[in-house]
Scaffold this active site. Structure first.
Site, PDB file in Angstrom:
ATOM      1  N   ASP A   6      58.762  70.963 103.294  1.00  0.00           N
ATOM      2  CA  ASP A   6      58.323  69.739 103.939  1.00  0.00           C
ATOM      3  C   ASP A   6      56.854  69.965 104.281  1.00  0.00           C
ATOM      4  OD1 ASP A   6      58.460  67.223 105.416  1.00  0.00           O
ATOM      5  OD2 ASP A   6      58.479  68.453 107.226  1.00  0.00           O
ATOM      6  N   ASP A   8      54.556  67.919 106.970  1.00  0.00           N
ATOM      7  CA  ASP A   8      54.178  67.771 108.376  1.00  0.00           C
ATOM      8  C   ASP A   8      55.095  68.583 109.280  1.00  0.00           C
ATOM      9  OD1 ASP A   8      52.230  65.984 107.497  1.00  0.00           O
ATOM     10  OD2 ASP A   8      53.496  64.230 107.833  1.00  0.00           O
ATOM     11  N   GLN A  51      56.279  59.909 103.827  1.00  0.00           N
ATOM     12  CA  GLN A  51      54.963  59.431 104.268  1.00  0.00           C
ATOM     13  C   GLN A  51      55.007  57.918 104.491  1.00  0.00           C
ATOM     14  OE1 GLN A  51      52.231  61.261 105.072  1.00  0.00           O
ATOM     15  NE2 GLN A  51      53.490  63.083 104.790  1.00  0.00           N
ATOM     16  N   CYS A  88      57.424  60.178  99.638  1.00  0.00           N
ATOM     17  CA  CYS A  88      58.024  58.856  99.781  1.00  0.00           C
ATOM     18  C   CYS A  88      57.058  57.992 100.582  1.00  0.00           C
ATOM     19  CB  CYS A  88      59.364  58.944 100.499  1.00  0.00           C
ATOM     20  SG  CYS A  88      60.046  57.310 100.917  1.00  0.00           S
ATOM     21  N   CYS A  98      64.369  57.686  97.858  1.00  0.00           N
ATOM     22  CA  CYS A  98      63.588  58.924  97.905  1.00  0.00           C
ATOM     23  C   CYS A  98      63.357  59.449  99.320  1.00  0.00           C
ATOM     24  CB  CYS A  98      62.249  58.747  97.180  1.00  0.00           C
ATOM     25  SG  CYS A  98      61.201  57.389  97.719  1.00  0.00           S
TER      26      CYS A  98
END
Length: 189
Positions: A6, A8, A51, A88, A98
């Protein structure tokens, strides 16, 4: 081995606010070096990141590309590389396939890398969505305590992911070191 991250809260600092500019994107200390160590040891790195700030109008795909270019430059300078970044851009209410915890981003990674399966891959995240997506795609889920990780760890104690053996580490650097020493997938007590 393929290690899916991932973004963030795992690679870059994240306090729950949207990161809306390249200047606001800051790696967690040691995360870039950890990724480079994995690459130098022969492992492939991919990124799967939600995102929704794009759909919400907080930033554009060009700005997101700029953040990812910055990440690539920093990693390249340390001797590493990213095989693929899947993101995404959709709003959580869009009903896309997604957005994690669904597996669409992981399927994009699998297809881009011409893999038949993600079995044996590792999914490192700081949220339940990351872990659920990874587990559903046959990856080994690993939680880091950075970003939302401490809250996620607390919630997993009362509501574990059925069938998942989630390994937990303080940050990406600690995970990378343990993994490279051959002990990176044990579930802590």
């Amino acid at each position: 081995m393929l290690i899916i991250l991932d973004r963030d809260g795992v690679i870059n600092e994240y306090d729950g606010s949207y990161i809306c500019s390249v200047d606001d994107w800051h790696p967690i200390p040691g995360s870039i070096e950890a990724m480079a160590r994995l690459c130098k040891a022969g492992h492939r790195i991919a990124i799967a990141t939600n995102q929704s700030g794009i759909a919400r109008g907080f930033y554009s795909t060009d700005v997101l590309d700029g953040m990812h270019d910055k990440l690539q430059r920093l990693l390249t300078a340390q001797g590493g590389s990213i095989s693929f970044i899947a993101y995404c851009p959709h709003h959580p209410d869009d009903g896309c396939g997604c957005r994690k915890p669904l597996t669409g981003l992981l399927e994009q990674i699998r297809n881009h890398l011409h893999l038949n399966t993600l079995k044996g891959a590792i999914m490192v995240g700081d949220s339940r969505k990351d872990l659920e997506a990874g587990f559903a795609a046959s990856c080994q889920p690993v939680l880091v305590r950075t970003g939302n990780g401490k809250d996620t760890e607390r919630h997993l104690k009362t509501r574990p992911i059925p069938g998942a053996n989630v390994a937990i580490y303080d940050n990406l650097g600690v995970f990378s070191d343990a993994f490279l020493l051959g002990s990176g997938l044990e579930k802590p007590p």
